[in-house]
Design an enzyme around this catalytic site. Sequence first.
Site, PDB file in Angstrom:
ATOM      1  N   ARG A  51       0.801  -1.218   0.000  1.00  0.00           N
ATOM      2  CA  ARG A  51       0.000   0.000   0.000  1.00  0.00           C
ATOM      3  C   ARG A  51       0.836   1.272   0.000  1.00  0.00           C
ATOM      4  O   ARG A  51       0.386   2.316  -0.445  1.00  0.00           O
ATOM      5  CB  ARG A  51      -0.882  -0.025   1.253  1.00  0.00           C
ATOM      6  CG  ARG A  51      -2.269   0.423   1.001  1.00  0.00           C
ATOM      7  CD  ARG A  51      -3.157   0.212   2.174  1.00  0.00           C
ATOM      8  NE  ARG A  51      -2.480  -0.156   3.429  1.00  0.00           N
ATOM      9  CZ  ARG A  51      -3.113  -0.412   4.553  1.00  0.00           C
ATOM     10  NH1 ARG A  51      -4.415  -0.328   4.574  1.00  0.00           N
ATOM     11  NH2 ARG A  51      -2.480  -0.743   5.642  1.00  0.00           N
ATOM     12  N   LYS A 148      -0.443 -18.100   7.411  1.00  0.00           N
ATOM     13  CA  LYS A 148      -1.387 -18.332   8.490  1.00  0.00           C
ATOM     14  C   LYS A 148      -1.791 -16.966   9.070  1.00  0.00           C
ATOM     15  O   LYS A 148      -1.028 -16.026   8.905  1.00  0.00           O
ATOM     16  CB  LYS A 148      -0.773 -19.235   9.543  1.00  0.00           C
ATOM     17  CG  LYS A 148       0.129 -18.529  10.560  1.00  0.00           C
ATOM     18  CD  LYS A 148       0.402 -19.414  11.753  1.00  0.00           C
ATOM     19  CE  LYS A 148       0.766 -18.578  12.940  1.00  0.00           C
ATOM     20  NZ  LYS A 148       1.130 -19.295  14.115  1.00  0.00           N
ATOM     21  N   ASP A 177       2.947 -23.517   6.508  1.00  0.00           N
ATOM     22  CA  ASP A 177       3.105 -23.709   7.945  1.00  0.00           C
ATOM     23  C   ASP A 177       4.611 -23.824   8.120  1.00  0.00           C
ATOM     24  O   ASP A 177       5.208 -24.838   7.741  1.00  0.00           O
ATOM     25  CB  ASP A 177       2.411 -24.991   8.419  1.00  0.00           C
ATOM     26  CG  ASP A 177       2.524 -25.154   9.927  1.00  0.00           C
ATOM     27  OD1 ASP A 177       3.571 -24.742  10.471  1.00  0.00           O
ATOM     28  OD2 ASP A 177       1.596 -25.662  10.568  1.00  0.00           O
ATOM     29  N   HIS A 178       5.219 -22.776   8.650  1.00  0.00           N
ATOM     30  CA  HIS A 178       6.688 -22.740   8.581  1.00  0.00           C
ATOM     31  C   HIS A 178       7.333 -23.858   9.401  1.00  0.00           C
ATOM     32  O   HIS A 178       8.489 -24.183   9.189  1.00  0.00           O
ATOM     33  CB  HIS A 178       7.246 -21.362   8.944  1.00  0.00           C
ATOM     34  CG  HIS A 178       7.114 -21.013  10.385  1.00  0.00           C
ATOM     35  ND1 HIS A 178       6.022 -20.365  10.882  1.00  0.00           N
ATOM     36  CD2 HIS A 178       7.938 -21.217  11.416  1.00  0.00           C
ATOM     37  CE1 HIS A 178       6.182 -20.201  12.172  1.00  0.00           C
ATOM     38  NE2 HIS A 178       7.339 -20.703  12.533  1.00  0.00           N
ATOM     39  N   LYS A 182      11.067 -26.699   8.749  1.00  0.00           N
ATOM     40  CA  LYS A 182      12.217 -26.881   9.647  1.00  0.00           C
ATOM     41  C   LYS A 182      12.945 -28.172   9.318  1.00  0.00           C
ATOM     42  O   LYS A 182      12.322 -29.197   9.063  1.00  0.00           O
ATOM     43  CB  LYS A 182      11.757 -26.918  11.116  1.00  0.00           C
ATOM     44  CG  LYS A 182      11.374 -25.545  11.647  1.00  0.00           C
ATOM     45  CD  LYS A 182      10.912 -25.677  13.082  1.00  0.00           C
ATOM     46  CE  LYS A 182      10.381 -24.367  13.626  1.00  0.00           C
ATOM     47  NZ  LYS A 182      11.405 -23.379  13.911  1.00  0.00           N
ATOM     48  N   GLU A 216       7.499 -21.387  24.351  1.00  0.00           N
ATOM     49  CA  GLU A 216       8.096 -20.111  23.946  1.00  0.00           C
ATOM     50  C   GLU A 216       8.336 -19.257  25.184  1.00  0.00           C
ATOM     51  O   GLU A 216       7.605 -19.378  26.171  1.00  0.00           O
ATOM     52  CB  GLU A 216       7.163 -19.370  22.993  1.00  0.00           C
ATOM     53  CG  GLU A 216       6.892 -20.126  21.708  1.00  0.00           C
ATOM     54  CD  GLU A 216       5.943 -19.341  20.804  1.00  0.00           C
ATOM     55  OE1 GLU A 216       6.409 -18.791  19.806  1.00  0.00           O
ATOM     56  OE2 GLU A 216       4.745 -19.275  21.118  1.00  0.00           O
ATOM     57  N   ASP A 235      -3.698 -20.465  17.396  1.00  0.00           N
ATOM     58  CA  ASP A 235      -2.433 -19.917  16.898  1.00  0.00           C
ATOM     59  C   ASP A 235      -1.358 -20.991  16.748  1.00  0.00           C
ATOM     60  O   ASP A 235      -0.497 -20.886  15.880  1.00  0.00           O
ATOM     61  CB  ASP A 235      -1.947 -18.824  17.874  1.00  0.00           C
ATOM     62  CG  ASP A 235      -0.796 -18.012  17.303  1.00  0.00           C
ATOM     63  OD1 ASP A 235      -0.939 -17.539  16.155  1.00  0.00           O
ATOM     64  OD2 ASP A 235       0.234 -17.855  17.980  1.00  0.00           O
ATOM     65  N   HIS A 240       0.621 -25.829  13.847  1.00  0.00           N
ATOM     66  CA  HIS A 240       1.966 -26.381  14.043  1.00  0.00           C
ATOM     67  C   HIS A 240       1.969 -27.713  14.797  1.00  0.00           C
ATOM     68  O   HIS A 240       2.581 -28.687  14.365  1.00  0.00           O
ATOM     69  CB  HIS A 240       2.857 -25.398  14.810  1.00  0.00           C
ATOM     70  CG  HIS A 240       2.901 -24.035  14.208  1.00  0.00           C
ATOM     71  ND1 HIS A 240       3.010 -23.827  12.852  1.00  0.00           N
ATOM     72  CD2 HIS A 240       2.869 -22.801  14.757  1.00  0.00           C
ATOM     73  CE1 HIS A 240       3.028 -22.534  12.612  1.00  0.00           C
ATOM     74  NE2 HIS A 240       2.945 -21.885  13.752  1.00  0.00           N
ATOM     75  N   LYS A 331       3.149 -19.453  25.842  1.00  0.00           N
ATOM     76  CA  LYS A 331       4.022 -18.268  25.849  1.00  0.00           C
ATOM     77  C   LYS A 331       4.584 -18.094  27.250  1.00  0.00           C
ATOM     78  O   LYS A 331       3.985 -18.544  28.229  1.00  0.00           O
ATOM     79  CB  LYS A 331       3.218 -17.007  25.517  1.00  0.00           C
ATOM     80  CG  LYS A 331       2.433 -17.098  24.233  1.00  0.00           C
ATOM     81  CD  LYS A 331       3.286 -16.756  23.061  1.00  0.00           C
ATOM     82  CE  LYS A 331       2.503 -16.861  21.775  1.00  0.00           C
ATOM     83  NZ  LYS A 331       3.317 -17.203  20.628  1.00  0.00           N
TER      84      LYS A 331
HETATM   85  P1  NAD Z   1       2.004  -6.075   8.500  1.00  0.00           P
HETATM   86  O1  NAD Z   1       0.817  -5.361   9.059  1.00  0.00           O
HETATM   87  O2  NAD Z   1       3.349  -5.779   9.044  1.00  0.00           O
HETATM   88  O3  NAD Z   1       2.071  -5.779   6.931  1.00  0.00           O
HETATM   89  C1  NAD Z   1       0.932  -5.806   6.122  1.00  0.00           C
HETATM   90  C2  NAD Z   1       1.330  -5.525   4.686  1.00  0.00           C
HETATM   91  O4  NAD Z   1       0.141  -5.537   3.904  1.00  0.00           O
HETATM   92  C3  NAD Z   1       1.984  -4.171   4.446  1.00  0.00           C
HETATM   93  O5  NAD Z   1       3.011  -4.313   3.485  1.00  0.00           O
HETATM   94  C4  NAD Z   1       0.839  -3.337   3.853  1.00  0.00           C
HETATM   95  O6  NAD Z   1       1.275  -2.301   2.980  1.00  0.00           O
HETATM   96  C5  NAD Z   1       0.104  -4.395   3.086  1.00  0.00           C
HETATM   97  N1  NAD Z   1      -1.284  -4.022   2.853  1.00  0.00           N
HETATM   98  C6  NAD Z   1      -2.243  -3.773   3.781  1.00  0.00           C
HETATM   99  N2  NAD Z   1      -3.404  -3.438   3.161  1.00  0.00           N
HETATM  100  C7  NAD Z   1      -3.155  -3.448   1.832  1.00  0.00           C
HETATM  101  C8  NAD Z   1      -3.925  -3.197   0.682  1.00  0.00           C
HETATM  102  N3  NAD Z   1      -5.223  -2.814   0.744  1.00  0.00           N
HETATM  103  N4  NAD Z   1      -3.342  -3.310  -0.517  1.00  0.00           N
HETATM  104  C9  NAD Z   1      -2.046  -3.701  -0.630  1.00  0.00           C
HETATM  105  N5  NAD Z   1      -1.268  -3.952   0.414  1.00  0.00           N
HETATM  106  C10 NAD Z   1      -1.812  -3.831   1.633  1.00  0.00           C
HETATM  107  O7  NAD Z   1       1.662  -7.628   8.576  1.00  0.00           O
HETATM  108  P2  NAD Z   1       2.688  -8.848   8.722  1.00  0.00           P
HETATM  109  O8  NAD Z   1       3.041  -9.004  10.151  1.00  0.00           O
HETATM  110  O9  NAD Z   1       3.784  -8.703   7.731  1.00  0.00           O
HETATM  111  O10 NAD Z   1       1.757 -10.085   8.359  1.00  0.00           O
HETATM  112  C11 NAD Z   1       1.334 -10.400   7.036  1.00  0.00           C
HETATM  113  C12 NAD Z   1       0.560 -11.715   7.044  1.00  0.00           C
HETATM  114  O11 NAD Z   1       1.405 -12.745   7.497  1.00  0.00           O
HETATM  115  C13 NAD Z   1      -0.645 -11.729   7.979  1.00  0.00           C
HETATM  116  O12 NAD Z   1      -1.623 -12.565   7.428  1.00  0.00           O
HETATM  117  C14 NAD Z   1      -0.096 -12.376   9.250  1.00  0.00           C
HETATM  118  O13 NAD Z   1      -1.092 -13.007   9.991  1.00  0.00           O
HETATM  119  C15 NAD Z   1       0.850 -13.380   8.640  1.00  0.00           C
HETATM  120  N6  NAD Z   1       1.934 -13.795   9.523  1.00  0.00           N
HETATM  121  C16 NAD Z   1       2.803 -12.885  10.039  1.00  0.00           C
HETATM  122  C17 NAD Z   1       3.837 -13.307  10.852  1.00  0.00           C
HETATM  123  C18 NAD Z   1       4.839 -12.332  11.412  1.00  0.00           C
HETATM  124  O14 NAD Z   1       5.772 -12.781  12.077  1.00  0.00           O
HETATM  125  N7  NAD Z   1       4.719 -11.050  11.174  1.00  0.00           N
HETATM  126  C19 NAD Z   1       3.988 -14.672  11.160  1.00  0.00           C
HETATM  127  C20 NAD Z   1       3.097 -15.585  10.601  1.00  0.00           C
HETATM  128  C21 NAD Z   1       2.068 -15.134   9.785  1.00  0.00           C
END
Ligand code: NAD
Length: 484
Positions: A51, A148, A177-178, A182, A216, A235, A240, A331
């Site tokens: 975005r 996820k 599923d990371h 592993k 964790e 979660d 997992h 946790k």
């Molecule tokens: P975040 O909030 O840090 O990033 C979200 C991203 O989506 C940003 O780049 C934003 O610009 C983009 N975005 C939001 N709305 C948008 C739109 N309308 N159009 C285009 N882009 C848009 O989120 P995150 O932590 O990176 O997580 C992303 C996904 O991965 C989620 O589904 C989350 O549940 C999953 N996830 C994250 C983690 C983690 O460690 N962060 C771990 C496992 C799963």
Amino acid sequence: MVSRVIPVDGFDLVIFGGTGDLARRKILPGLFRRFCAGQMPEDARIIGAARSEMDDAAFRETVAEAIREFGGAQGADEALAEAFLERVGYEHVDATGETGWESLKGRLRDGVVRAFYFSVAPSLFGALAERLRSFGLADDESRVVVEKPFGKDLETAKALNATLAEHFDETQIYRIDHYLGKETVQNLMAVRFGNMLFEPLWNAQYVDHIQITVAETVSVAGRGSYYDTSGAMRDMVQNHLMQLLCLIAMEPPARFNPDAVRDEKLKVIRALDPVDHHQVVRGQYEADDTQPGYRTHVDDLRSTTESFVALKCHISNWRWAGTPFYLRTGKMLRSRTSEIAVVFKDAPHSIFGPEAGTHRNVLAIRLQPNEGMTLGVTIKEPGPGGMRLVDVPLDMTFAEALGPDAEEVPDAYERLIMDVIRGNQTLFMRGDEVEAAWAWTDPIIAGWKRRGDVPKPYDPGSNGPEDALMLMHRDGRKWREIKA
Ligand code: NAD
């Protein structure tokens, strides 16, 4: 386990959510490390799409920072980083609007693998899938990767699967599923199906019980608003821990290919008995002198969401009837420990008499820290004075056993992303697996709600609530220690 590398001449990987936390910490540094390892084809391109309004140069700057911070030893090598960044571009795209799609399409090339990584909130998956098709970015060869959480219950998972299925075939969908990426988790299959030694004993006749622990030390601070709508069951357990359970309990697949493996995993989930609520313990961590408790972290002083779950379950099939599986995760526990322990039964008769005590073989498979395996065997205690028995570990830490090569072991995300590029779905969850897992966990969660269940408090840095210990004590067993 040597993975089969399918040659790929080139690829265009679009990361929706390329500016987000997951891309910054895992996806982009992971790709960089594969690039450093010489495993990225010359003709690879990575396009961030999100975005934020920025150009290629600004995005490359954010990627450069991510590499420095999370790219490992080579992250500081500017020449390598520079060479990697030449492959990186950016497009400002609105997942729910029209912005950026034509331009993104203009960047994609014909004749290379196209993969689209949905690293965004699941609420955007449908909009992205629909636009990838309607703007003509994706075709029947393209792949989509989804993160996820995959739904929050059976109903939402089904809806998500249906939405994706409107636009993509199951063979194009890679649900991450990371844990499955592993090294040790894959080693589970190598150990079970590559050796003659274990498989004949891998059943209820010889195995007393199996414990799966994912402990964790982190709190939920910083992601409290998401976590409080989820809890440990959704979660961690639904994905997992259940994946680990499947790999440890499944029948040998006929071959190591995606559907053969996933068919066997699915059969395990479907053979799981419903869980009696007396066999589940929920916990929630309290405050201590140094930091606030769960409820403060999620900003809801009446929250009844669990940050810990322990449960006992049974798999009703010929192999496992009568052998319980104990699962726990939480946790703010004593240490960051993930392991699977296969606890074998006592020898049927002790020729050494009661004074030798009872000894059990335990095969412990460590996912973290120090990925490796330990097999506890019983030997004679050295020295004179009769036959006293003692348990000693046959220990294999992969890093030591495999020497410098072990350091090259890719992190889970690296491996999985490269599997997407190669078109190998073995380590990704199929839609029916995810749904079956929800079908098993949903009634447990619904039961808590119905009964107004409140999680048991536990101290930060502990092994979880007392009741979790009792879950095993009642059966005359005990959890393996979560070592500090
Ligand atoms: P975040 O909030 O840090 O990033 C979200 C991203 O989506 C940003 O780049 C934003 O610009 C983009 N975005 C939001 N709305 C948008 C739109 N309308 N159009 C285009 N882009 C848009 O989120 P995150 O932590 O990176 O997580 C992303 C996904 O991965 C989620 O589904 C989350 O549940 C999953 N996830 C994250 C983690 C983690 O460690 N962060 C771990 C496992 C799963």
